[in-house]
Design a protein around this motif. Structure first.
Motif, short mmCIF file in Angstrom:
data_model
loop_
_atom_site.label_atom_id
_atom_site.label_comp_id
_atom_site.label_asym_id
_atom_site.label_seq_id
_atom_site.Cartn_x
_atom_site.Cartn_y
_atom_site.Cartn_z
N GLN A 80 -6.18 -15.20 0.89
CA GLN A 80 -7.19 -15.60 2.11
C GLN A 80 -7.44 -14.38 3.06
O GLN A 80 -8.22 -14.69 4.24
CB GLN A 80 -6.54 -16.83 2.90
CG GLN A 80 -6.13 -17.66 2.17
CD GLN A 80 -7.46 -18.41 1.58
OE1 GLN A 80 -8.46 -18.76 2.38
NE2 GLN A 80 -7.37 -19.05 0.10
N GLU A 81 -6.97 -12.99 3.10
CA GLU A 81 -7.07 -12.13 4.00
C GLU A 81 -7.92 -11.03 3.36
O GLU A 81 -7.97 -9.84 3.96
CB GLU A 81 -5.57 -11.57 3.96
CG GLU A 81 -4.74 -12.50 4.94
CD GLU A 81 -5.02 -12.97 6.24
OE1 GLU A 81 -5.78 -12.23 6.83
OE2 GLU A 81 -5.06 -14.21 6.46
N GLY A 82 -8.69 -11.46 2.56
CA GLY A 82 -9.68 -10.09 2.00
C GLY A 82 -9.24 -8.97 1.17
O GLY A 82 -8.10 -9.44 0.31
N ILE A 83 -9.69 -8.03 0.99
CA ILE A 83 -9.46 -6.93 0.15
C ILE A 83 -7.66 -6.38 0.58
O ILE A 83 -7.72 -5.80 1.76
CB ILE A 83 -10.24 -5.74 -0.02
CG1 ILE A 83 -11.48 -6.42 -0.64
CG2 ILE A 83 -9.84 -4.56 -0.99
CD1 ILE A 83 -12.74 -5.36 -0.56
N VAL A 84 -7.04 -6.50 -0.32
CA VAL A 84 -5.52 -5.83 -0.04
C VAL A 84 -4.96 -5.10 -1.06
O VAL A 84 -5.59 -5.15 -2.13
CB VAL A 84 -4.71 -6.71 0.59
CG1 VAL A 84 -4.93 -7.50 1.85
CG2 VAL A 84 -4.52 -7.83 -0.45
N ARG A 85 -3.82 -4.22 -0.92
CA ARG A 85 -3.30 -3.42 -2.10
C ARG A 85 -2.17 -4.53 -2.51
O ARG A 85 -1.15 -4.59 -1.87
CB ARG A 85 -2.76 -2.07 -1.56
CG ARG A 85 -3.94 -1.12 -1.44
CD ARG A 85 -4.17 -0.71 -3.01
NE ARG A 85 -3.17 -0.17 -3.45
CZ ARG A 85 -2.48 1.24 -3.53
NH1 ARG A 85 -3.07 1.96 -2.48
NH2 ARG A 85 -1.44 1.48 -3.96
N ASN A 86 -2.64 -5.26 -3.46
CA ASN A 86 -1.67 -6.29 -3.82
C ASN A 86 -0.26 -5.52 -4.68
O ASN A 86 0.92 -6.15 -4.51
CB ASN A 86 -2.13 -7.31 -4.85
CG ASN A 86 -3.12 -8.26 -4.28
OD1 ASN A 86 -2.39 -9.06 -3.60
ND2 ASN A 86 -4.23 -8.36 -4.63
N ASP A 87 -0.35 -4.33 -5.00
CA ASP A 87 0.70 -3.68 -5.69
C ASP A 87 1.67 -3.42 -4.67
O ASP A 87 2.75 -3.38 -4.81
CB ASP A 87 0.03 -2.62 -6.57
CG ASP A 87 -0.55 -1.58 -5.70
OD1 ASP A 87 -1.19 -2.01 -4.66
OD2 ASP A 87 -0.51 -0.35 -6.18
N LEU A 88 0.98 -2.72 -3.62
CA LEU A 88 2.11 -2.66 -2.35
C LEU A 88 2.88 -3.76 -1.93
O LEU A 88 3.91 -3.63 -1.64
CB LEU A 88 1.22 -1.81 -1.16
CG LEU A 88 0.56 -0.62 -1.74
CD1 LEU A 88 -0.22 0.06 -0.43
CD2 LEU A 88 1.44 0.45 -2.26
N ILE A 89 2.08 -4.82 -1.80
CA ILE A 89 2.80 -6.18 -1.42
C ILE A 89 3.89 -6.35 -2.32
O ILE A 89 5.02 -6.81 -1.93
CB ILE A 89 1.52 -7.30 -1.24
CG1 ILE A 89 0.69 -6.90 -0.17
CG2 ILE A 89 2.33 -8.43 -1.11
CD1 ILE A 89 -0.52 -7.73 -0.06
#
Length: 211
Positions: A40-49
């Protein structure tokens, strides 16, 4: 095996030695929370998460003391990551812990997501279960209505003074609703917060001398 799978295998061995409040099931729940929020938060670095979620409790001083940070660094260094990404992951991890209200600022969207995801798992029914699991492992009283919650304490005081499990609600859990930083995290925290308030009210009734 990719780097995330490798990281998961390395951390699981460590978390399996922790009590039920911070075991690998906790990591899995935080992971699910992070997926919900990041969607829900737009473009993110999912790998870092992913990496930060998997690693965020490895260096917890409650379990690993001074060796935890070394373990965290050793695992990160085994992963195929750029120096910049390693630095970003460490920064995310360092901004997650509550530390008695002395947390570091979460500056990236990834850090905000991981922090909120972790704090959601400290709330609601699962937050209640985890609090008493941790308190039981440490030999803490279930409740002590005569205790005064410490709302201004140092990080050292937060980690060293053993208050009852219910007092911990007032020192941390019931504060988290207003400390969420993502829009989705704030929304998800509301119901869990209300559930905890209802639990405390019921516990007061059941432990009253007039009950």
């Amino acid at each position: 095996m990719n780097s995330i799978e490798r990281c998961e295998n390395l951390v699981k061995v460590i978390y399996d030695k922790f009590d039920a409040s911070h075991d690998f099931q906790h990591i899995q729940r935080v992971r699910r929370n992070a997926h919900i929020i990041s969607g829900q938060e737009g473009i993110v670095r999912n790998d870092l998460i992913e990496f930060a979620v998997l690693l965020h409790d490895i260096s917890d001083v409650k379990y690993s003391g001074t060796e935890g940070k070394k373990q965290e660094t050793a695992i990160i260094n085994q992963l195929e990551l750029s120096p910049l990404d390693r630095k970003r992951i460490v920064e995310i991890i360092e901004s997650v812990s509550f530390n008695g209200g002395n947390e570091k600022e979460a500056t990236s969207i990834e850090a905000k997501i991981v922090r909120d995801a972790d704090r959601l798992d400290a709330m609601g029914a699962i937050g209640i279960a985890r609090t008493f699991a941790f308190g039981g492992a440490r030999g803490r009283n279930l409740y002590d209505w005569s205790e005064t919650a410490r709302l201004n304490m140092s990080e050292k005081e937060y980690h060293t003074k053993d208050t009852s499990s219910v007092t911990h609600f007032h020192e941390k859990l019931l504060l988290l609703k207003d400390l969420m930083v993502t829009k989705t995290g704030k929304k998800l925290a509301l119901q869990r917060h209300e559930y905890m308030l209802a639990f405390i009210d019921q516990l007061k009734i059941e432990t009253s001398e007039e009950y």
